[in-house]
Design a protein around this motif. Structure first.
Motif, PDB file in Angstrom:
ATOM      1  N   GLY A   3     -10.601  48.152  -9.600  1.00  0.00           N
ATOM      2  CA  GLY A   3     -10.020  49.052  -8.609  1.00  0.00           C
ATOM      3  C   GLY A   3      -9.545  48.353  -7.355  1.00  0.00           C
ATOM      4  O   GLY A   3      -9.478  47.116  -7.264  1.00  0.00           O
ATOM      5  N   VAL A   4      -9.237  49.157  -6.341  1.00  0.00           N
ATOM      6  CA  VAL A   4      -8.636  48.660  -5.107  1.00  0.00           C
ATOM      7  C   VAL A   4      -9.554  47.694  -4.364  1.00  0.00           C
ATOM      8  O   VAL A   4      -9.131  46.627  -3.913  1.00  0.00           O
ATOM      9  N   ILE A   5     -10.831  48.041  -4.233  1.00  0.00           N
ATOM     10  CA  ILE A   5     -11.749  47.176  -3.477  1.00  0.00           C
ATOM     11  C   ILE A   5     -11.964  45.851  -4.192  1.00  0.00           C
ATOM     12  O   ILE A   5     -11.922  44.771  -3.572  1.00  0.00           O
ATOM     13  N   ALA A   6     -12.163  45.901  -5.498  1.00  0.00           N
ATOM     14  CA  ALA A   6     -12.497  44.687  -6.250  1.00  0.00           C
ATOM     15  C   ALA A   6     -11.369  43.669  -6.248  1.00  0.00           C
ATOM     16  O   ALA A   6     -11.626  42.455  -6.179  1.00  0.00           O
ATOM     17  N   LEU A  12      -9.105  44.193  -1.901  1.00  0.00           N
ATOM     18  CA  LEU A  12      -9.796  44.109  -0.616  1.00  0.00           C
ATOM     19  C   LEU A  12     -10.911  43.066  -0.664  1.00  0.00           C
ATOM     20  O   LEU A  12     -10.663  41.933  -1.019  1.00  0.00           O
ATOM     21  N   ASP A  13     -12.147  43.428  -0.335  1.00  0.00           N
ATOM     22  CA  ASP A  13     -13.199  42.429  -0.145  1.00  0.00           C
ATOM     23  C   ASP A  13     -13.850  41.933  -1.426  1.00  0.00           C
ATOM     24  O   ASP A  13     -14.777  41.124  -1.385  1.00  0.00           O
ATOM     25  N   GLY A  14     -13.418  42.439  -2.581  1.00  0.00           N
ATOM     26  CA  GLY A  14     -13.899  41.881  -3.834  1.00  0.00           C
ATOM     27  C   GLY A  14     -15.138  42.555  -4.377  1.00  0.00           C
ATOM     28  O   GLY A  14     -15.661  43.525  -3.808  1.00  0.00           O
ATOM     29  N   PRO A  15     -15.653  42.046  -5.508  1.00  0.00           N
ATOM     30  CA  PRO A  15     -16.754  42.710  -6.221  1.00  0.00           C
ATOM     31  C   PRO A  15     -18.048  42.806  -5.429  1.00  0.00           C
ATOM     32  O   PRO A  15     -18.903  43.641  -5.751  1.00  0.00           O
TER      33      PRO A  15
END
Length: 497
Positions: free
Chosen positions: A249-252, A255-258
């Motif tokens: 998804g967007v965060i993974a 953005l800041d990753g898993p």
């Protein structure tokens, strides 16, 4: 307010829908709460503000092109377009009006973990309201939700650090606002929010280097996508899930990753939505982080007539990380010192803006960016002597959650050729709620009158203002009055439509 804990989940962790951020947003949007008096008053102010800056941009090329595209999609009942007598399909009205509102970079702002212009929510929500026959009271609730969701996301999730354009927070907020407007259920809004986010993530190159006309189109595109996402969701179509927290998804991946973790503040169910009161508008047509610097430069120019190119060795603006790296010399963009640069680039160059405001002791949305103004020899020479430098204390204040401490200015140090120094600082713009001359209803009206002068007929100015000030009482048939009309026959190159 309650913080929603946000992280990435593996697919085998099976995050239930009710715990997903998009669902939490949808639950808030599905509530039909009456806004407070202060919030209602501010929504009216921002509708006036949007119309003011849109009016001033009606003959500018990006706005002319967007309006021409929209006019190729006439529709009944449809929605109004600034500067046009036609009603068009609502997604195209959102597009054209979104470009008009953003073109001059002159409407409201909220800055925290990321940037935003929450007034960008108004064009898509208004367009859908007009097309679907909603009332002013319905529109009011929808706009309040749009502001609430975008500002809450901006408080928690930084996009620009990962070079993602800030309109990625606008798609979900506009979809949520439209959901409130239409009284949709939580599940439908949930699907619309996910689709809107999925289709509005783009890189930040639109605000880097040689800034193009797309800068004005980007939020309009997000608004258009939000309208379409809600339409699809109402027809039973679903979105990628979980859109924020999924392992792909967007965060993974954007953005800041898993291993990311965010705390997103959202109102409790039943709690008043007051985020719009945390935002602030612009007195000057420039990036918000330039507002206070324009006010300080004008003041210095008036008080120190000796501040000329012949007497100044260098000027250093000590400021926040954001200001230094986005509109300052820390961006390492040579275009920020190029007198032939586009207007879109110059309004993101604090060295240029400070120089012109210092020399002219004023700021004008057209004249201050004119090619002849940018190319004036004494301006070009002084401009090159202006740099920015990050200051840890101004960065801390920029990110402060205390409204009394939060600041968007800095300290200027001017080194004169005779060895003397002039040092001054400013925390917030004069028009800020805590500034020297805070904006209230009369200032919003004055801004509209000033920008509409010579563009709209006087009776059209008064007609719009009367309608806007009655926004909560407007009937469905009266909602079409929240536009401006005139004779704007400008042409554009032919496209596909």
């Amino acid at each position: 307010m309650k913080n929603h804990s946000l992280r990435v989940y593996r697919s085998d962790e099976n995050l239930v829908r009710e715990d997903q951020l998009a669902h939490k947003i949808a639950e808030i949007a599905a509530e039909q709460l009456e806004p407070t008096d202060a919030v209602t008053d501010m929504v009216i102010n921002r509708v006036i503000d949007n119309a003011a800056v849109a009016t001033a941009s009606l003959t500018r090329a990006p706005v002319v092109a967007a309006r021409a595209q929209a006019e190729r999609h006439p529709y009944e009942p449809g929605a109004t377009v600034f500067g046009s007598d036609l009603r068009v399909s609502p997604e195209w009205a959102a597009w054209a009006n979104g470009v008009a509102v953003r073109e001059l970079d002159y409407h409201d702002t909220f800055l925290a973990a990321d940037y935003s212009h929450p007034g960008d929510n108004i064009p898509p929500i208004l367009a859908v309201a007009q097309h679907t026959g909603r009332t002013g009271a319905d529109l009011l609730r929808g706009i309040v939700t749009g502001y609430e969701i975008q500002i809450d996301l901006v408080k928690a999730i930084c996009l620009h650090k990962h070079k993602i354009d800030h309109v990625a927070h606008l798609g979900p907020s506009a979809a949520a606002g439209i959901g409130t407007l239409l009284g949709l259920d939580t599940e439908t809004i949930f699907q619309a929010v996910g689709q809107a986010l999925h289709t509005t993530t783009a890189t930040r190159q639109s605000r880097k280097g040689e800034i193009s006309t797309w800068k004005a189109h980007a939020p309009a595109f997000a608004g258009k996508m939000a309208v379409e996402a809600v339409d699809r969701a109402m027809r039973g179509q679903t979105s990628p899930t979980p859109i924020y927290e999924g392992e792909d998804g967007v965060i993974a991946w954007m953005l800041d990753g898993p291993d990311a973790h965010y705390e997103v503040p959202l109102p409790e169910l039943g709690e008043s939505r007051t985020a719009i009161l945390d935002s602030y508008t612009k007195e000057h047509s420039a990036e918000y982080q330039a507002q206070a610097w324009i006010d300080l430069a004008r003041k210095l120019g008036r008080e120190h007539p000796e501040l000329t190119v012949d007497n100044i060795n260098r000027i250093v603006l000590h400021t926040s990380h954001h200001t230094h790296y986005v509109i300052g010399s820390g961006a390492n963009d040579p275009q920020k010192y190029d007198p032939s640069a586009s207007r879109e680039t110059l309004d993101h160059s604090i060295p240029y803006i400070f120089t012109v405001a210092l020399q002219d002791q004023e700021w004008h949305h057209v004249n201050s960016y004119a090619p002849e103004r940018a190319n004036r020899p004494d301006t070009v020479e002084l401009w090159k002597r202006v740099t920015t430098q990050e200051d840890a204390e101004w960065t801390r204040r920029y990110h402060s959650i205390d409204p009394a401490e939060k600041a968007f200015g800095g300290r200027v140090e001017i080194e004169m050729t005779d060895g003397s120094r002039i040092v001054e600082e400013i925390a917030v713009a004069d028009a800020h709620p805590l500034g020297a001359r805070p904006f209230a209803r009369q200032q919003y009206i004055n801004k509209f009158r000033t920008l509409a002068d010579g563009v709209l007929a006087s009776d059209e100015i008064e007609r719009f203002l009367a309608a806007a000030e009655r926004l909560p009482e407007l009937s469905a048939s009266e909602l079409g009055e929240l536009t401006v009309r005139g004779n704007f026959p400008a042409t554009t190159a032919k496209g596909i439509f």
